[in-house]
Design a protein around this motif. Structure first.
Motif, PDB file in Angstrom:
ATOM      1  N   GLU A 177      -8.190  -3.667  10.853  1.00  0.00           N
ATOM      2  CA  GLU A 177      -6.842  -3.534  11.425  1.00  0.00           C
ATOM      3  C   GLU A 177      -6.106  -4.867  11.387  1.00  0.00           C
TER       4      GLU A 177
ATOM      5  N   ASP B 183      -4.980  -5.687   7.879  1.00  0.00           N
ATOM      6  CA  ASP B 183      -3.814  -4.897   7.499  1.00  0.00           C
ATOM      7  C   ASP B 183      -2.544  -5.470   8.120  1.00  0.00           C
ATOM      8  N   ARG B 184      -2.598  -5.809   9.405  1.00  0.00           N
ATOM      9  CA  ARG B 184      -1.414  -6.359  10.086  1.00  0.00           C
ATOM     10  C   ARG B 184      -0.961  -7.662   9.444  1.00  0.00           C
TER      11      ARG B 184
ATOM     12  N   THR C  25      -4.654   2.001   9.902  1.00  0.00           N
ATOM     13  CA  THR C  25      -3.964   1.009   9.073  1.00  0.00           C
ATOM     14  C   THR C  25      -2.856   1.698   8.289  1.00  0.00           C
ATOM     15  N   GLU C  26      -2.009   0.880   7.651  1.00  0.00           N
ATOM     16  CA  GLU C  26      -0.834   1.443   6.990  1.00  0.00           C
ATOM     17  C   GLU C  26      -0.752   1.156   5.498  1.00  0.00           C
TER      18      GLU C  26
END
Length: 371
Positions: A38, A41-42, A74-75
């Motif tokens: 996470e 990803d950020r 996550t994106e």
């Protein structure tokens, strides 16, 4: 070109020490891996890979399940294995699991296929270790037949044949991104080129310079097999801290334990501090130090190899979760931008040298023609 480089992270879910100095439960390690992804990803990193192992030192034995959990939190970051031990698995099932991951992640799945550096999966899943080479050869051949997503007719010796068989689910946005991970053998490099698949060089010891001929061999073999150019990635261990000294002092006790434990199994001598510092030096495979030190070493490696991606294996034995989070933060916010700067500067210098060489040649030609 520097803008096109990718930067990722790899972990095996190494069982780490908690605040009291005791090993964390593997379940907690798995939850920590999700939190680490996470953060990656950020902070805008490109790739997060998890390795498959079946030993008590590592918590990840089912990479796709861990990656699916990460996908839900996550994106944008791409998610893959590092590596999937194809020799002791079924190619169709591996393909299905990663095609499913690709669907639930919105097209972010990748798979890195390899033979792995440990052999525990062979007796665990009932495979004969004497067929180590043949198993990987045959299963990679079948996996390559699945990538076009058309009905497959295939015959092998170690797995049941297929006749006009479709495999589901289909990958939504074209072919599943598939790499082949290799250690240091020319045969493995040529095999990856034969199938036209991108290459990951696992550089975990010695000088990265010695892998440059393998990368060159791969590119030449791609052309000889009639394939388009493919990217080359590097996977190497490391840690990032505020200073070189802090990085080395933080990592050393954990590095010593894991290397000596594996070394006893394989007949190696005890690892020394001198060896450790040599690996962390300019000519070693350990990317440990301050952001500037690590960035310069990564940039040099990518230029030497001609690589397009660098994946830092940021988990190292019992290194605590908090130290790994700090490595991820410094890697993403300081190391990667600095590597991009260094690569761009080097490319500008190369372009300038080419321009100067061209101008010199033009001037020489003019002199010969009396201009």
């Amino acid at each position: 070109m520097a803008r096109n480089h990718e930067f990722g992270l790899d972990t095996f879910g190494d069982v780490t020490l908690g605040p009291g100095g005791d090993p964390l439960p593997q379940a907690q390690v798995l939850r920590n891996v999700v939190a680490e992804a996470e953060l990656a990803d950020r902070l805008g990193l490109d790739f997060f890979g998890v390795g498959e192992h079946h030993r008590h030192e590592f918590a990840i034995s089912a990479p796709e399940v861990v990656l699916a959990a990460i996908a839900g939190r996550t994106e944008r970051i791409h998610l893959g294995s590092a590596v999937t031990v194809l020799s002791s698995d079924d190619p169709v099932r591996v393909y299905q699991r990663f095609a499913t991951l690709d669907a639930v992640s919105g097209g972010r799945a990748e798979v890195i296929l390899g033979r792995g550096s440990f052999i525990e999966s062979f007796p665990l899943f009932g495979y004969d270790l004497s067929q180590y080479q043949d198993l990987f050869e045959e299963k990679l051949n079948l996996f390559s037949e699945l990538l076009p997503q058309e009905p497959v007719t295939w015959t092998g010796k170690l797995r049941a044949s297929l006749t006009d068989q479709e495999v589901f689910p289909k990958v939504e946005h074209g072919s599943l991104r598939t790499w082949v991970g290799v250690g240091g053998s020319p045969e493995s490099v040529v095999r990856a080129a034969h199938y036209g698949l991108p290459l990951v060089l696992a550089i975990i010891g010695g000088s990265p310079v010695r892998f440059a001929p393998l990368a060159d061999l791969y590119r030449k073999a791609l052309a000889q097999f009639g394939h388009e150019p493919q990217p080359v990635a590097v996977h190497s261990p490391g840690i990032v801290a505020e200073t070189d000294e802090q990085a080395l002092e933080t990592l050393w006790p954990h590095y010593e334990v894991i290397m000596n434990r594996i070394g006893r199994e394989r007949g190696w001598g005890a690892v020394t501090r001198e060896h450790f510092e040599g690996e962390a030096g300019p000519n070693g495979a350990l990317y440990a130090g301050s952001p500037e030190t690590v960035a310069r070493k990564i940039a040099a490696t990518l230029r030497t190899i001609g690589g397009q991606r660098f994946d830092l294996k940021y988990s190292n034995g019992t290194l605590p979760h908090e130290a790994m989070l700090r490595t991820i933060e410094l890697y993403a916010t300081e190391v990667v931008p600095r590597v991009r700067e260094l690569l761009a500067e080097a490319e500008d210098e190369d372009d300038g040298a080419v321009d100067e060489d061209g101008a010199a040649a033009e001037s020489a030609a003019g002199d010969r023609n009396g201009v």
